[in-house]
Each structure stands twice: as structure tokens, then as C-alpha cells.
Motif scaffolding. Structure first.
Motif, PDB file in Angstrom:
ATOM      1  N   ARG A 171     -12.478   5.188  -0.070  1.00  0.00           N
ATOM      2  CA  ARG A 171     -11.139   5.867   0.355  1.00  0.00           C
ATOM      3  C   ARG A 171     -11.252   6.497   2.120  1.00  0.00           C
ATOM      4  O   ARG A 171     -10.398   6.708   2.504  1.00  0.00           O
ATOM      5  CB  ARG A 171     -10.669   7.046  -0.321  1.00  0.00           C
ATOM      6  CG  ARG A 171     -10.759   6.838  -1.889  1.00  0.00           C
ATOM      7  CD  ARG A 171      -9.738   5.877  -2.234  1.00  0.00           C
ATOM      8  NE  ARG A 171      -9.811   5.219  -3.635  1.00  0.00           N
ATOM      9  CZ  ARG A 171      -9.319   4.293  -4.097  1.00  0.00           C
ATOM     10  NH1 ARG A 171      -7.983   3.762  -3.188  1.00  0.00           N
ATOM     11  NH2 ARG A 171      -9.356   3.787  -5.092  1.00  0.00           N
TER      12      ARG A 171
ATOM     13  N   ARG B 251      -1.704  -2.989   7.290  1.00  0.00           N
ATOM     14  CA  ARG B 251      -2.143  -3.643   6.255  1.00  0.00           C
ATOM     15  C   ARG B 251      -1.154  -4.131   5.508  1.00  0.00           C
ATOM     16  O   ARG B 251      -1.449  -5.496   5.172  1.00  0.00           O
ATOM     17  CB  ARG B 251      -2.566  -2.580   5.070  1.00  0.00           C
ATOM     18  CG  ARG B 251      -4.131  -1.973   5.537  1.00  0.00           C
ATOM     19  CD  ARG B 251      -4.747  -1.486   4.261  1.00  0.00           C
ATOM     20  NE  ARG B 251      -4.598  -0.098   3.966  1.00  0.00           N
ATOM     21  CZ  ARG B 251      -4.282   0.003   2.830  1.00  0.00           C
ATOM     22  NH1 ARG B 251      -4.887  -0.708   1.668  1.00  0.00           N
ATOM     23  NH2 ARG B 251      -3.968   1.326   2.373  1.00  0.00           N
TER      24      ARG B 251
ATOM     25  N   ARG C 200       0.730   8.850   1.608  1.00  0.00           N
ATOM     26  CA  ARG C 200      -0.646   8.664   1.986  1.00  0.00           C
ATOM     27  C   ARG C 200      -1.376   9.856   2.866  1.00  0.00           C
ATOM     28  O   ARG C 200      -2.460  10.386   2.732  1.00  0.00           O
ATOM     29  CB  ARG C 200      -0.774   7.200   2.687  1.00  0.00           C
ATOM     30  CG  ARG C 200      -1.131   6.134   1.656  1.00  0.00           C
ATOM     31  CD  ARG C 200      -2.503   6.315   1.332  1.00  0.00           C
ATOM     32  NE  ARG C 200      -2.286   5.627  -0.271  1.00  0.00           N
ATOM     33  CZ  ARG C 200      -2.515   4.286  -0.418  1.00  0.00           C
ATOM     34  NH1 ARG C 200      -3.017   3.343   0.696  1.00  0.00           N
ATOM     35  NH2 ARG C 200      -2.586   3.837  -1.583  1.00  0.00           N
TER      36      ARG C 200
ATOM     37  N   ALA D 236       0.883  -1.136   0.188  1.00  0.00           N
ATOM     38  CA  ALA D 236       0.065   0.072  -0.009  1.00  0.00           C
ATOM     39  C   ALA D 236       1.073   1.376  -0.067  1.00  0.00           C
ATOM     40  O   ALA D 236       1.860   1.345   0.692  1.00  0.00           O
ATOM     41  CB  ALA D 236      -0.798  -0.007   1.394  1.00  0.00           C
TER      42      ALA D 236
ATOM     43  N   GLY E 298      -2.548  -4.093  -8.117  1.00  0.00           N
ATOM     44  CA  GLY E 298      -3.160  -4.958  -6.840  1.00  0.00           C
ATOM     45  C   GLY E 298      -1.942  -5.478  -6.067  1.00  0.00           C
ATOM     46  O   GLY E 298      -1.065  -4.662  -5.975  1.00  0.00           O
TER      47      GLY E 298
ATOM     48  N   ASP F 153      -1.952  -9.347  -6.272  1.00  0.00           N
ATOM     49  CA  ASP F 153      -1.779 -10.806  -6.340  1.00  0.00           C
ATOM     50  C   ASP F 153      -1.934 -11.030  -7.966  1.00  0.00           C
ATOM     51  O   ASP F 153      -2.370 -11.895  -8.826  1.00  0.00           O
ATOM     52  CB  ASP F 153      -2.827 -11.436  -6.041  1.00  0.00           C
ATOM     53  CG  ASP F 153      -4.339 -11.042  -6.223  1.00  0.00           C
ATOM     54  OD1 ASP F 153      -4.425  -9.865  -6.592  1.00  0.00           O
ATOM     55  OD2 ASP F 153      -5.100 -11.918  -5.949  1.00  0.00           O
ATOM     56  N   ILE F 154      -1.539  -9.727  -8.718  1.00  0.00           N
ATOM     57  CA  ILE F 154      -2.013  -9.647 -10.221  1.00  0.00           C
ATOM     58  C   ILE F 154      -1.168 -10.546 -11.058  1.00  0.00           C
ATOM     59  O   ILE F 154      -1.374 -11.394 -11.798  1.00  0.00           O
ATOM     60  CB  ILE F 154      -2.174  -8.251 -10.664  1.00  0.00           C
ATOM     61  CG1 ILE F 154      -2.961  -7.203  -9.986  1.00  0.00           C
ATOM     62  CG2 ILE F 154      -2.601  -8.384 -12.373  1.00  0.00           C
ATOM     63  CD1 ILE F 154      -4.305  -7.865  -9.758  1.00  0.00           C
TER      64      ILE F 154
HETATM   65  O1   DC Z   1      -4.324  -0.771  -3.261  1.00  0.00           O
HETATM   66  P1   DC Z   1      -5.249  -0.356  -2.252  1.00  0.00           P
HETATM   67  O2   DC Z   1      -4.455   0.004  -0.925  1.00  0.00           O
HETATM   68  O3   DC Z   1      -6.442   0.487  -2.359  1.00  0.00           O
HETATM   69  O4   DC Z   1      -5.868  -1.999  -1.685  1.00  0.00           O
HETATM   70  C1   DC Z   1      -6.937  -1.913  -0.759  1.00  0.00           C
HETATM   71  C2   DC Z   1      -6.676  -3.453   0.071  1.00  0.00           C
HETATM   72  O5   DC Z   1      -7.143  -4.355  -0.804  1.00  0.00           O
HETATM   73  C3   DC Z   1      -5.326  -3.782   0.416  1.00  0.00           C
HETATM   74  O6   DC Z   1      -4.850  -3.664   1.643  1.00  0.00           O
HETATM   75  C4   DC Z   1      -5.145  -5.389   0.293  1.00  0.00           C
HETATM   76  C5   DC Z   1      -6.444  -5.456  -0.888  1.00  0.00           C
HETATM   77  N1   DC Z   1      -6.112  -6.031  -2.224  1.00  0.00           N
HETATM   78  C6   DC Z   1      -5.732  -7.414  -2.304  1.00  0.00           C
HETATM   79  O7   DC Z   1      -6.013  -8.029  -1.478  1.00  0.00           O
HETATM   80  N2   DC Z   1      -5.688  -7.748  -3.426  1.00  0.00           N
HETATM   81  C7   DC Z   1      -5.367  -6.831  -4.697  1.00  0.00           C
HETATM   82  N3   DC Z   1      -5.240  -7.580  -5.841  1.00  0.00           N
HETATM   83  C8   DC Z   1      -5.883  -5.586  -4.338  1.00  0.00           C
HETATM   84  C9   DC Z   1      -6.114  -5.079  -3.372  1.00  0.00           C
END
Ligand code: DC
Length: 229
Positions: free
Chosen positions: A89, A186, A160, A11, A132, A134-135
Motif C-alpha cells: 500500500r 492510474r 484515498r 481506483a 479488480g 478486468d474481472i
Molecule cells: O485496486 P488497486 O487500486 O489496489 O489496484 C492496483 C492497480 O492494479 C491498478 O492501478 C490497476 C491494477 N489492476 C489491474 O490492472 N487489474 C486488476 N484486475 C486489478 C488491479
């Protein structure tokens, strides 16, 4: 085949800004998967679901209807016909999203949705940047380009906090301390969860953005795309 770029990382590393910039530069679609996890979290909170009860979260994983735009200039997310782009948000969502996204039923629903969106984008011949956690490892293991974007936690928290100050200029809250605590929390949950934890794909390129400007990060990713595509 169209270009697919996966951007993962912790994050606050600047994934969203970088992904939007790359999408604009290469004229491809942009998908923020974190917004989808946030949207489901928002829905669970709105419906009074106990965030610590995994069974309850799993039971409702398929209830909310989610629509997300692909345009980096107009990111918008709608849940059950309600525009939640700003609401997702808020700190009440940020504080709970890691716990909701650790639930396997939530992940499997959203991974299916994300793959369907990419398939549609590829079919249309446009290509996509998806960001993200896990992409590169799970959602798009065959992505054309995989980037793992990191930065020191203090730098991520300062960015942030600055964003939070812009969003909430009248608050006296100490955004810096709150942002640092939220990011550390997180990072710990996202990296240690059993279902698809945040890890760098073996074939990803790591970019450390601690001392880079946004434009430098965007240029580095675009150059990887040019080399590999
Ligand atoms: O990118 P972000 O901070 O807005 O994501 C919010 C939460 O979503 C993050 O703490 C973990 C989860 N997340 C996830 O588990 N897998 C993803 N592909 C994207 C986000």
C-alpha cells in the motif's frame, strides 16, 4: 454452481470495502486482485527491475511466489514467504503498479492464478467476490453478477487521502493532492492500456457511489445477487 460476483471500477471507488462487506454478508470468499498486481510490483521494485523496461518485467513475471488469503476479515498477501500486506500500500508501489500491470505477461500470469482460485472456491461450493479492473470482462466473463462501481474522482481522492492519513499520521505530506494526482494518473493508464483496459462489461450493472454510503453500496450489490441467483 456457486455464486461468483465480479466488481470492477476505477481506483478509490470503494471496491475493496464493498467487496469485503458483500463477502461477509453472503459468507463467500473474497479475492482482491489489485493486491496481486501490487505484490508483483513490490517484488520488481525490491529486485531493482526497471519499471519502464517491459521486457525485464515480463522476463520476471513468473519468478515471485504469491499467496493470498480469501478471508475478508484477515486480508493477507505473502510474496516469497514475506508478508507484504502493508508494504504493497506504500506510495512507491501505488506510483508504479499501473505500469507493471499493463505488461501482458504479468496479466496472463495473474489471470491464470485468479481463475484457478475461483475454480477452487466454486469447487468447494463457497462462492466468491472478486474485485479488480478486468474481472467481468476477462477473468470471469460468466460471473453470476457483474458490478461496475464508480464515483466522482474528487470523492475517490478524498477517501484515498483519508486512508493515507490513517496509515501515515505523522507525515506532513499533502495527502489530498497526492491522492488526486495518483488516481488521475492510474485511471488514465488503466483505461488506455492495450492489454485488458478498464472497461465496463456489457452485462454489468453500474453503481455510482458518489452519494451512497458503504452500507448502501453493499446492500445494492447483495440485492443484485439475490435477484440473479
Ligand atoms: O485496486 P488497486 O487500486 O489496489 O489496484 C492496483 C492497480 O492494479 C491498478 O492501478 C490497476 C491494477 N489492476 C489491474 O490492472 N487489474 C486488476 N484486475 C486489478 C488491479
Amino acid at each position: 454452481m456457486a455464486l461468483t460476483i465480479a466488481i470492477d471500477g476505477p481506483a478509490g471507488a470503494g471496491k475493496s470495502s464493498a467487496a469485503k462487506g458483500v463477502a461477509r454478508m453472503l459468507d463467500v470468499d473474497y479475492i482482491d486482485t489489485g493486491a496481486m498486481y501490487r505484490a508483483l510490483t513490490w517484488w520488481m521494485l525490491e529486485h531493482g527491475i526497471d519499471i519502464d523496461e517491459h521486457d525485464q518485467i515480463a522476463a520476471h513475471a513468473h519468478d515471485p511466489d504469491i499467496k493470498i488469503t480469501w478471508d475478508p476479515d484477515q486480508p493477507k498477501i505473502v510474496v516469497d514467504e514475506q508478508d507484504v500486506t502493508a508494504a504493497i500500500r506504500e506510495s512507491r508501489v501505488s506510483d508504479c503498479v499501473s505500469r507493471v500491470s499493463a505488461v501482458p505477461a504479468i496479466r496472463s500470469r495473474l489471470v491464470d492464478l485468479q481463475r484457478a482460485m475461483v475454480a477452487q472456491s466454486v469447487r468447494s461450493g463457497r462462492g466468491v467476490v472478486m474485485e479488480g479492473r478486468d474481472i467481468g470482462t476477462v477473468v470471469l466473463p460468466d460471473a453470476s453478477v457483474k458490478v461496475f462501481l464508480t464515483a466522482d474522482v474528487e470523492v475517490r481522492a478524498a477517501r484515498r487521502a483519508a486512508e493515507d492519513r490513517v496509515r501515515d499520521p505523522n507525515s506532513n505530506a499533502d495527502h489530498s493532492d497526492a491522492a488526486l494526482a495518483n488516481l488521475k494518473d492510474r485511471d488514465a493508464i488503466d483505461s488506455t492500456r492495450v492489454a485488458s483496459p478498464l472497461t465496463m462489461a456489457a452485462d454489468a450493472v453500474q453503481i455510482d457511489a458518489t452519494d451512497l454510503t458503504l452500507d448502501e453500496v453493499i446492500a445494492a450489490i447483495a440485492s443484485l445477487a439475490a435477484q440473479r441467483w
